[in-house]
Design an enzyme around this catalytic site. Structure first.
Site, PDB file in Angstrom:
ATOM      1  N   HIS A 135       0.851  -1.199   0.000  1.00  0.00           N
ATOM      2  CA  HIS A 135       0.000   0.000   0.000  1.00  0.00           C
ATOM      3  C   HIS A 135       0.885   1.246   0.000  1.00  0.00           C
ATOM      4  O   HIS A 135       0.966   1.979   0.976  1.00  0.00           O
ATOM      5  CB  HIS A 135      -0.921   0.000   1.223  1.00  0.00           C
ATOM      6  CG  HIS A 135      -2.060   0.954   1.123  1.00  0.00           C
ATOM      7  ND1 HIS A 135      -3.343   0.623   1.494  1.00  0.00           N
ATOM      8  CD2 HIS A 135      -2.138   2.233   0.677  1.00  0.00           C
ATOM      9  CE1 HIS A 135      -4.147   1.657   1.305  1.00  0.00           C
ATOM     10  NE2 HIS A 135      -3.419   2.653   0.818  1.00  0.00           N
ATOM     11  N   HIS A 137       1.922   4.856  -1.578  1.00  0.00           N
ATOM     12  CA  HIS A 137       1.730   6.059  -2.381  1.00  0.00           C
ATOM     13  C   HIS A 137       3.135   6.533  -2.762  1.00  0.00           C
ATOM     14  O   HIS A 137       3.893   6.984  -1.897  1.00  0.00           O
ATOM     15  CB  HIS A 137       1.029   7.152  -1.577  1.00  0.00           C
ATOM     16  CG  HIS A 137      -0.378   6.841  -1.195  1.00  0.00           C
ATOM     17  ND1 HIS A 137      -1.454   7.509  -1.743  1.00  0.00           N
ATOM     18  CD2 HIS A 137      -0.901   5.940  -0.312  1.00  0.00           C
ATOM     19  CE1 HIS A 137      -2.578   7.042  -1.218  1.00  0.00           C
ATOM     20  NE2 HIS A 137      -2.254   6.082  -0.340  1.00  0.00           N
ATOM     21  N   LYS A 218      -5.911  -0.211  -9.249  1.00  0.00           N
ATOM     22  CA  LYS A 218      -6.387   0.299  -7.962  1.00  0.00           C
ATOM     23  C   LYS A 218      -7.670   1.095  -8.168  1.00  0.00           C
ATOM     24  O   LYS A 218      -7.704   2.056  -8.920  1.00  0.00           O
ATOM     25  CB  LYS A 218      -5.318   1.191  -7.328  1.00  0.00           C
ATOM     26  CG  LYS A 218      -5.808   1.977  -6.126  1.00  0.00           C
ATOM     27  CD  LYS A 218      -6.171   1.079  -4.940  1.00  0.00           C
ATOM     28  CE  LYS A 218      -6.790   1.869  -3.810  1.00  0.00           C
ATOM     29  NZ  LYS A 218      -5.918   2.929  -3.296  1.00  0.00           N
ATOM     30  N   HIS A 220     -10.177   3.550  -6.302  1.00  0.00           N
ATOM     31  CA  HIS A 220     -10.166   4.439  -5.137  1.00  0.00           C
ATOM     32  C   HIS A 220     -11.405   5.311  -5.150  1.00  0.00           C
ATOM     33  O   HIS A 220     -11.796   5.846  -6.187  1.00  0.00           O
ATOM     34  CB  HIS A 220      -8.912   5.315  -5.126  1.00  0.00           C
ATOM     35  CG  HIS A 220      -8.637   5.942  -3.797  1.00  0.00           C
ATOM     36  ND1 HIS A 220      -9.401   6.961  -3.285  1.00  0.00           N
ATOM     37  CD2 HIS A 220      -7.690   5.680  -2.851  1.00  0.00           C
ATOM     38  CE1 HIS A 220      -8.940   7.310  -2.094  1.00  0.00           C
ATOM     39  NE2 HIS A 220      -7.901   6.544  -1.810  1.00  0.00           N
ATOM     40  N   HIS A 273      -7.590  -0.881   3.434  1.00  0.00           N
ATOM     41  CA  HIS A 273      -8.321  -0.185   4.500  1.00  0.00           C
ATOM     42  C   HIS A 273      -9.491  -0.995   5.040  1.00  0.00           C
ATOM     43  O   HIS A 273     -10.551  -0.452   5.310  1.00  0.00           O
ATOM     44  CB  HIS A 273      -8.817   1.179   4.010  1.00  0.00           C
ATOM     45  CG  HIS A 273      -7.722   2.159   3.753  1.00  0.00           C
ATOM     46  ND1 HIS A 273      -6.810   2.542   4.712  1.00  0.00           N
ATOM     47  CD2 HIS A 273      -7.378   2.838   2.622  1.00  0.00           C
ATOM     48  CE1 HIS A 273      -5.958   3.406   4.188  1.00  0.00           C
ATOM     49  NE2 HIS A 273      -6.275   3.594   2.926  1.00  0.00           N
ATOM     50  N   HIS A 321      -6.599  13.817   2.075  1.00  0.00           N
ATOM     51  CA  HIS A 321      -7.701  13.726   1.116  1.00  0.00           C
ATOM     52  C   HIS A 321      -8.206  15.093   0.679  1.00  0.00           C
ATOM     53  O   HIS A 321      -9.339  15.230   0.222  1.00  0.00           O
ATOM     54  CB  HIS A 321      -8.813  12.844   1.676  1.00  0.00           C
ATOM     55  CG  HIS A 321      -8.400  11.407   1.707  1.00  0.00           C
ATOM     56  ND1 HIS A 321      -8.485  10.591   0.614  1.00  0.00           N
ATOM     57  CD2 HIS A 321      -7.827  10.662   2.687  1.00  0.00           C
ATOM     58  CE1 HIS A 321      -8.011   9.395   0.920  1.00  0.00           C
ATOM     59  NE2 HIS A 321      -7.593   9.422   2.167  1.00  0.00           N
ATOM     60  N   ASP A 361       0.447   2.576   3.768  1.00  0.00           N
ATOM     61  CA  ASP A 361      -0.257   3.783   3.305  1.00  0.00           C
ATOM     62  C   ASP A 361       0.692   4.980   3.377  1.00  0.00           C
ATOM     63  O   ASP A 361       0.365   6.036   3.892  1.00  0.00           O
ATOM     64  CB  ASP A 361      -1.512   4.027   4.138  1.00  0.00           C
ATOM     65  CG  ASP A 361      -2.524   4.909   3.427  1.00  0.00           C
ATOM     66  OD1 ASP A 361      -2.325   5.210   2.238  1.00  0.00           O
ATOM     67  OD2 ASP A 361      -3.517   5.307   4.059  1.00  0.00           O
TER      68      ASP A 361
END
Length: 568
Positions: A135, A137, A218, A220, A273, A321, A361
């Site tokens: 996971h 980024h 992915k 999202h 998640h 976010h 993450d």
């Protein structure tokens, strides 16, 4: 003539043997050596006046018939067992686990040592497989340095740098970005695999990303994880033997968790998640743990549940976010994702094997260098609060240790179709190994081996007369330099991309390895982490009930593997 050694003297000389117990860092976790592959009285050890000398423990065999490297007398901790053994490495792969020495004069030798063999002293050390973080980024390349120094040797995720999309979602969108990221992968001494953007309702935009080199897709919620997008993405994955990872719909805009599960249509999917606060259907994303086709993971910011977990999460969520705290709707969105009851249940679901994997993450609410630390902190907290697991006794926590190590090694490898290369310490696999002193287990590795060569190690002043004077810190070694880098690390791609000749077309130096078997793996295949409970989350109180039992625990006020290890 024989000499009988006390257990203490033997352990100090050759490391622990069968029946000896080892404390993991400063936790309450104890592992016990189940079997010793070395022979008493025939152990090999390097050094002045020791065994590995010409005509003694070292044979006259040519390079073709001996190991390139042997790690001597190490304790292996892996999903399949906790054993004492010598580990042979040949051509960058694990060649054997057994008894090293000179077969001309020693009995029981399964690993020959010769003049072509390098020795790494494993006496008193624990060896684990390199960690796999699924996971990621890819916001900054410096994450790789942090991950590698923590014991992670494979990173899977998506992104293009600190773009707004990457800050929130693990997607490398489109063929152009995929090509650039695969070219960038050539410069880093770690195994890498990239996920394309899976949010589309027609196949072509997804297929072209797989053809460009994506190992999966992915989905999202920030890009719109609708039932149509889910169905289309899984259809493409089935056609290309690639995995789909999903961050589900926190706001329940396109449907509730039941609608998402229905869109899966029984097809294999990796649910990111699957946790108490990271995102996805609020408040009951944890329910998917009970689905046979769902491979659930959670991320490390909530691992384990502590007195500081809730306070930390709100600000992190607003930043990651792209939310505005002055907008009531944005604040409500953030607060809906942070629930103490589901975070507490997440601890227990990990301990019981309902949650199969743990990842970071990275820089998007999680810490890339703390996957391994937080895995073992969770294991410690659960032992203290819940006692021994079924299968463990008063003497050791072997089953719990195997369950937790599998969460960041073999199970991520199985999920993403790379277990034929990495994820465990088994003959034939790529020699990605992490060596730990027991007192620093899970916190600070002593050495990280990539593809059979030392990549990172604790090293003292390079101008000193010996390797140990201060300042001692992690330094990159020769596996990270020149042409050795491309020969000791792998880049994972789809079979479709490999067949399309992207290596030559993109001018790549690293070996490309195709993922495989992504569409047939199920929850049942998640080693030591295959429990499929029927979960209910109360929509008013957020209480979590699994197979009729309420899952709750107190937050930890103090954790091991923490400040005492990071004073400097």
């Amino acid at each position: 003539m024989t000499l009988r050694l006390s257990r203490r003297a033997y352990a100090e000389m050759y490391g622990p043997t069968t029946g000896d117990r080892i404390r993991l860092a400063d936790t309450e976790l104890l592992i016990e050596v189940e079997r010793d592959h070395t022979l008493y009285g025939e152990e090999v050890k390097f050094g002045g006046g020791k065994v590995i000398r010409d005509g003694m423990g070292q044979s006259q065999l040519p390079a073709a018939d001996v190991a390139d490297t042997v790690i001597t007398n190490a304790v292996i901790l892996d999903h399949w067992g906790i054993v004492k053994a010598d580990i042979a490495i040949k051509h960058g792969r694990i060649a054997a686990i057994g008894k090293a020495g000179n077969p001309d004069i020693q009995p029981g030798v399964t690993i020959a040592i010769g003049a072509a063999t390098e020795i790494i002293a494993g006496e008193g050390l624990i060896v684990t497989a390199g960690g796999i973080d699924t996971h990621i980024h890819f916001i900054s390349p410096q994450q790789i340095d942090e991950a590698l120094a923590s014991g992670v040797t494979t990173m899977i995720g998506g992104g293009t740098g600190p773009a707004t999309g990457t800050n929130a979602t693990t997607c490398t969108p489109g063929p152009w970005h995929m090509e650039r990221m695969l070219q960038a992968a050539d410069g880093w001494p770690i195994n890498l695999g990239f996920l394309g953007k899976g949010n589309a309702s027609r196949p072509q935009p997804l297929v072209e990303q797989i053809e460009a080199g994506a190992i999966g897709l992915k989905l999202h919620e920030d890009w719109g994880t609708t039932p149509a997008a889910i169905d289309n993405c899984l259809t493409v994955a089935d056609d290309t033997d690639t995995q789909v990872a999903i961050h589900t719909d926190t706001l329940n805009e396109a449907g509730f968790v039941e609608a998402t599960v229905a869109a899966f249509k029984g097809r294999t999917i990796h649910t990111y998640h699957t946790e108490g606060a990271g995102g996805g259907h609020a408040p009951d994303i944890l329910k998917v743990c009970g689905e046979a086709n769902v491979l659930p993971s959670s991320t490390n910011p909530t691992r384990p549940y502590t007195i500081n977990t809730l306070d930390e999460h709100l600000d992190m969520l607003m930043v990651c976010h792209h939310l505005d705290p002055s907008i009531a709707e944005d604040l409500a969105f953030a607060e809906s994702r942070i629930r103490r009851e589901t975070i507490a249940a997440e601890d227990i679901l990990h301990d019981l094997g309902a949650l199969s994997m743990l990842s970071s993450d990275s820089q998007a609410m999680g810490r890339v260098g703390e996957v391994i630390i937080r895995t073992w902190q969770t294991a410690h907290k659960m032992k203290v609060q819940r006692g021994a697991l079924t299968g463990d006794g008063a003497r050791n926590d072997n089953f719990r240790a195997k369950r937790y190590v599998a969460k960041y090694t073999i199970n991520p490898a199985l999920t993403h179709g790379i277990a034929h290369e990495v994820g465990s310490i088994e003959p034939g696999k790529w020699a990605d190994l992490v060596l730990w002193e027991p007192a620093f287990f899970g916190v600070k590795p002593a050495m990280i081996i990539k593809g059979g060569m030392i990549a990172v190690a604790q090293m003292g002043d390079p101008n000193a007369s010996i390797p140990t004077p201060q300042p001692v810190h992690y330094r990159e070694m020769f596996a990270t330099r020149g042409g050795a880098l491309a020969r000791t690390s792998l880049t994972f791609v789809s079979q479709l991309a490999l067949d399309a000749g992207i290596s030559a077309r993109y001018g790549l130096a690293k070996r490309l390895v195709p993922v495989r078997g992504c569409r047939t793996v199920t929850k049942r295949d998640m080693i030591h982490n295959a429990w499929q409970p029927a979960i209910r989350v109360d929509p008013e109180t957020y209480d979590v009930v699994a197979d009729g039992a309420l899952l709750t625990c107190e937050p930890a006020a103090v954790l091991p593997m923490a400040q005492r290890y990071f004073l400097f």
